[in-house]
Design a protein around this motif. Structure first.
Motif, PDB file in Angstrom:
ATOM      1  N   ALA A   1      79.835  30.584  60.131  1.00 14.11           N
ATOM      2  CA  ALA A   1      81.074  30.119  60.868  1.00 14.11           C
ATOM      3  C   ALA A   1      80.612  28.883  61.688  1.00 14.11           C
ATOM      4  O   ALA A   1      81.350  27.855  61.964  1.00 14.11           O
ATOM      5  CB  ALA A   1      81.374  31.355  61.693  1.00 14.11           C
ATOM      6  N   VAL A   2      79.546  29.088  62.289  1.00 15.84           N
ATOM      7  CA  VAL A   2      78.971  27.856  63.230  1.00 15.84           C
ATOM      8  C   VAL A   2      77.797  27.283  62.476  1.00 15.84           C
ATOM      9  O   VAL A   2      76.960  28.229  62.068  1.00 15.84           O
ATOM     10  CB  VAL A   2      78.534  28.427  64.399  1.00 15.84           C
ATOM     11  CG1 VAL A   2      78.104  27.630  65.507  1.00 15.84           C
ATOM     12  CG2 VAL A   2      80.122  28.956  65.180  1.00 15.84           C
ATOM     13  N   GLY A   3      77.464  26.254  62.703  1.00 15.83           N
ATOM     14  CA  GLY A   3      76.473  25.258  62.412  1.00 15.83           C
ATOM     15  C   GLY A   3      75.909  24.517  63.423  1.00 15.83           C
ATOM     16  O   GLY A   3      76.472  23.958  64.384  1.00 15.83           O
ATOM     17  N   PHE A   4      74.594  23.666  62.874  1.00 11.09           N
ATOM     18  CA  PHE A   4      73.865  22.646  63.990  1.00 11.09           C
ATOM     19  C   PHE A   4      74.322  21.108  63.433  1.00 11.09           C
ATOM     20  O   PHE A   4      74.276  21.028  62.254  1.00 11.09           O
ATOM     21  CB  PHE A   4      72.576  22.930  63.704  1.00 11.09           C
ATOM     22  CG  PHE A   4      71.902  24.148  64.121  1.00 11.09           C
ATOM     23  CD1 PHE A   4      71.669  24.499  65.418  1.00 11.09           C
ATOM     24  CD2 PHE A   4      72.228  25.104  63.312  1.00 11.09           C
ATOM     25  CE1 PHE A   4      71.423  25.742  65.824  1.00 11.09           C
ATOM     26  CE2 PHE A   4      71.633  26.559  63.790  1.00 11.09           C
ATOM     27  CZ  PHE A   4      71.356  26.900  65.004  1.00 11.09           C
ATOM     28  N   THR A   5      74.896  20.567  64.316  1.00 10.27           N
ATOM     29  CA  THR A   5      75.368  19.250  64.312  1.00 10.27           C
ATOM     30  C   THR A   5      74.085  18.319  64.354  1.00 10.27           C
ATOM     31  O   THR A   5      72.964  18.814  64.888  1.00 10.27           O
ATOM     32  CB  THR A   5      76.519  18.585  65.204  1.00 10.27           C
ATOM     33  OG1 THR A   5      75.877  18.728  66.429  1.00 10.27           O
ATOM     34  CG2 THR A   5      77.569  19.703  65.061  1.00 10.27           C
ATOM     35  N   ARG A   6      74.080  17.000  63.529  1.00 13.30           N
ATOM     36  CA  ARG A   6      73.142  16.209  63.483  1.00 13.30           C
ATOM     37  C   ARG A   6      72.723  15.583  64.951  1.00 13.30           C
ATOM     38  O   ARG A   6      71.941  14.874  65.196  1.00 13.30           O
ATOM     39  CB  ARG A   6      73.134  14.996  62.602  1.00 13.30           C
ATOM     40  CG  ARG A   6      74.586  14.447  62.744  1.00 13.30           C
ATOM     41  CD  ARG A   6      74.776  13.558  61.494  1.00 13.30           C
ATOM     42  NE  ARG A   6      76.273  13.379  61.634  1.00 13.30           N
ATOM     43  CZ  ARG A   6      76.750  12.067  60.986  1.00 13.30           C
ATOM     44  NH1 ARG A   6      75.963  11.172  60.172  1.00 13.30           N
ATOM     45  NH2 ARG A   6      78.028  11.687  61.045  1.00 13.30           N
ATOM     46  N   ASP A   7      73.880  15.805  65.937  1.00 14.17           N
ATOM     47  CA  ASP A   7      73.462  15.316  67.339  1.00 14.17           C
ATOM     48  C   ASP A   7      73.367  16.291  68.494  1.00 14.17           C
ATOM     49  O   ASP A   7      73.447  16.088  69.367  1.00 14.17           O
ATOM     50  CB  ASP A   7      74.861  14.458  67.790  1.00 14.17           C
ATOM     51  CG  ASP A   7      75.979  15.492  67.695  1.00 14.17           C
ATOM     52  OD1 ASP A   7      75.910  16.624  67.742  1.00 14.17           O
ATOM     53  OD2 ASP A   7      77.154  15.012  68.405  1.00 14.17           O
ATOM     54  N   GLY A   8      72.531  17.254  67.853  1.00 13.10           N
ATOM     55  CA  GLY A   8      71.934  18.150  68.908  1.00 13.10           C
ATOM     56  C   GLY A   8      72.976  19.273  69.561  1.00 13.10           C
ATOM     57  O   GLY A   8      72.487  19.987  70.287  1.00 13.10           O
ATOM     58  N   ASN A   9      74.148  19.219  68.710  1.00 12.58           N
ATOM     59  CA  ASN A   9      75.193  20.487  69.238  1.00 12.58           C
ATOM     60  C   ASN A   9      75.203  21.493  68.179  1.00 12.58           C
ATOM     61  O   ASN A   9      74.548  21.437  67.081  1.00 12.58           O
ATOM     62  CB  ASN A   9      76.476  19.797  69.609  1.00 12.58           C
ATOM     63  CG  ASN A   9      76.488  19.090  70.878  1.00 12.58           C
ATOM     64  OD1 ASN A   9      75.766  19.342  71.677  1.00 12.58           O
ATOM     65  ND2 ASN A   9      77.275  18.049  71.018  1.00 12.58           N
ATOM     66  N   ILE A  10      76.146  22.190  68.496  1.00 12.55           N
ATOM     67  CA  ILE A  10      76.546  23.216  67.311  1.00 12.55           C
ATOM     68  C   ILE A  10      78.156  22.895  67.236  1.00 12.55           C
ATOM     69  O   ILE A  10      78.733  22.399  68.068  1.00 12.55           O
ATOM     70  CB  ILE A  10      76.321  24.706  67.573  1.00 12.55           C
ATOM     71  CG1 ILE A  10      77.276  25.187  69.030  1.00 12.55           C
ATOM     72  CG2 ILE A  10      74.925  25.003  67.993  1.00 12.55           C
ATOM     73  CD1 ILE A  10      77.053  26.721  69.280  1.00 12.55           C
ATOM     74  N   ALA A  11      78.591  23.415  66.202  1.00 15.14           N
ATOM     75  CA  ALA A  11      80.003  23.057  65.859  1.00 15.14           C
ATOM     76  C   ALA A  11      80.944  24.011  64.834  1.00 15.14           C
ATOM     77  O   ALA A  11      80.066  24.813  64.114  1.00 15.14           O
ATOM     78  CB  ALA A  11      80.487  21.880  65.219  1.00 15.14           C
ATOM     79  N   LEU A  12      81.902  24.581  64.869  1.00 12.65           N
ATOM     80  CA  LEU A  12      82.726  25.539  64.000  1.00 12.65           C
ATOM     81  C   LEU A  12      82.699  24.814  62.578  1.00 12.65           C
ATOM     82  O   LEU A  12      83.174  23.450  62.549  1.00 12.65           O
ATOM     83  CB  LEU A  12      84.201  25.657  64.781  1.00 12.65           C
ATOM     84  CG  LEU A  12      84.966  26.840  63.895  1.00 12.65           C
ATOM     85  CD1 LEU A  12      84.232  28.253  64.079  1.00 12.65           C
ATOM     86  CD2 LEU A  12      86.386  26.853  64.172  1.00 12.65           C
ATOM     87  N   ARG A  13      82.081  25.364  61.707  1.00 17.30           N
ATOM     88  CA  ARG A  13      81.959  25.030  60.325  1.00 17.30           C
ATOM     89  C   ARG A  13      82.991  25.529  59.607  1.00 17.30           C
ATOM     90  O   ARG A  13      83.433  24.738  58.496  1.00 17.30           O
ATOM     91  CB  ARG A  13      80.741  25.355  59.800  1.00 17.30           C
ATOM     92  CG  ARG A  13      80.226  24.567  58.536  1.00 17.30           C
ATOM     93  CD  ARG A  13      79.067  24.962  57.925  1.00 17.30           C
ATOM     94  NE  ARG A  13      79.289  26.432  57.282  1.00 17.30           N
ATOM     95  CZ  ARG A  13      79.863  26.560  56.133  1.00 17.30           C
ATOM     96  NH1 ARG A  13      80.091  25.821  55.293  1.00 17.30           N
ATOM     97  NH2 ARG A  13      80.123  27.847  55.605  1.00 17.30           N
ATOM     98  N   ASP A  14      83.227  26.887  59.582  1.00 13.15           N
ATOM     99  CA  ASP A  14      83.991  27.418  58.844  1.00 13.15           C
ATOM    100  C   ASP A  14      84.969  28.594  59.534  1.00 13.15           C
ATOM    101  O   ASP A  14      84.598  29.569  59.831  1.00 13.15           O
ATOM    102  CB  ASP A  14      83.232  28.176  57.653  1.00 13.15           C
ATOM    103  CG  ASP A  14      84.162  28.955  56.726  1.00 13.15           C
ATOM    104  OD1 ASP A  14      85.478  28.427  56.532  1.00 13.15           O
ATOM    105  OD2 ASP A  14      83.760  29.663  55.812  1.00 13.15           O
ATOM    106  N   ALA A  15      86.070  28.172  59.883  1.00 13.90           N
ATOM    107  CA  ALA A  15      87.092  29.031  60.834  1.00 13.90           C
ATOM    108  C   ALA A  15      87.380  29.899  59.904  1.00 13.90           C
ATOM    109  O   ALA A  15      87.586  31.236  60.505  1.00 13.90           O
ATOM    110  CB  ALA A  15      88.346  28.167  61.063  1.00 13.90           C
ATOM    111  N   ARG A  16      87.367  30.221  58.615  1.00 18.23           N
ATOM    112  CA  ARG A  16      87.779  31.471  57.929  1.00 18.23           C
ATOM    113  C   ARG A  16      86.597  32.461  58.092  1.00 18.23           C
ATOM    114  O   ARG A  16      87.297  33.639  57.786  1.00 18.23           O
ATOM    115  CB  ARG A  16      88.157  31.042  56.268  1.00 18.23           C
ATOM    116  CG  ARG A  16      89.522  30.030  56.220  1.00 18.23           C
ATOM    117  CD  ARG A  16      89.503  29.567  54.744  1.00 18.23           C
ATOM    118  NE  ARG A  16      88.166  28.703  54.694  1.00 18.23           N
ATOM    119  CZ  ARG A  16      87.691  28.092  53.570  1.00 18.23           C
ATOM    120  NH1 ARG A  16      88.376  28.280  52.352  1.00 18.23           N
ATOM    121  NH2 ARG A  16      86.863  27.343  53.821  1.00 18.23           N
TER     122      ARG A  16
END
Lengths: 67, 141
Positions: free
Chosen positions: B57-72
């Protein structure tokens, strides 16, 4: 221009270059140290190294052991 | 002539001071109250984030943050809570990068610290967790 003026200017120039060198050294980003610091923080946040938490091993110093 | 002698003496003094400056770079200062508090806050949040990393659901972004990857991957009822979790984590991360740069007397290092962390979070992520590659695509570890 006397010899002394030339010498003074040369010394000033050398001092200026030296100072510029210091500034350059201080501005340089310590990539290896930053990586080490990041790893230490990640260990903590993700609890990858249980150095402090569980104190399971207490093998020696059995009480009442006679010699 | 006296000026020149003085200059040479000053140069010698600077030359002696140099090795100490170099030694100071062996380690970065990360043991400040602000950094420790951020670390604790992120550590507590991690127990909630870890299952979201595993489910993708959540993954690591290339800029050092995390983000919602798959809302489903998140039940509708929980999506708002997950979004709040992500926002809070990214806020802590931004503060962490800023505080490390400041604690070492170089606020301008913040982007470098962020880039270093971005790379370390990803390379230390567990198998199965998702991260963004250099072109921004999600990749499963």
């Amino acid at each position: 221009m006397t010899a002394e003026t030339i010498l003074n200017r040369a010394a000033l120039l050398a001092a200026g270059l030296m100072l510029a060198g210091c500034v350059t050294i201080n501005i340089y980003f310590p990539a290896a140290a930053a990586e080490k610091a990041a790893d230490r923080i990640i260990d903590e946040v993700w609890q990858l190294k249980d150095g402090t938490a569980p104190q399971v091993k207490q093998p020696e110093a059995a009480p009442g052991e006679a010699k | 002539m006296r000026t020149a002698t003085f200059m040479i003496a000053a140069l010698a003094a600077v030359a002696f001071a140099l090795p100490q400056a170099a030694v100071g770079q062996a380690n970065l200062e990360i043991n400040t109250p602000a950094i420790n508090a951020l670390q604790r806050s992120m550590q507590q949040r991690h127990t909630q984030l870890a299952p979201l990393y595993s489910s993708g659901a959540v993954g690591f972004t290339r800029d050092g943050n995390i983000a919602l990857r798959d809302a489903r991957a998140v039940p509708l009822a929980q999506r708002q809570q997950v979004n709040a979790l992500i926002a809070a984590e990214n806020q802590d991360r931004a503060a962490l990068y800023r505080e490390i740069a400041r604690a070492n007397g170089h606020p301008e290092w913040e982007p470098d610290i962020r880039a270093t962390f971005a790379q370390r979070w990803i390379s230390r992520a567990q198998p199965g967790w998702y991260y963004q590659n250099a072109s921004g695509a999600w990749v499963r570890k």
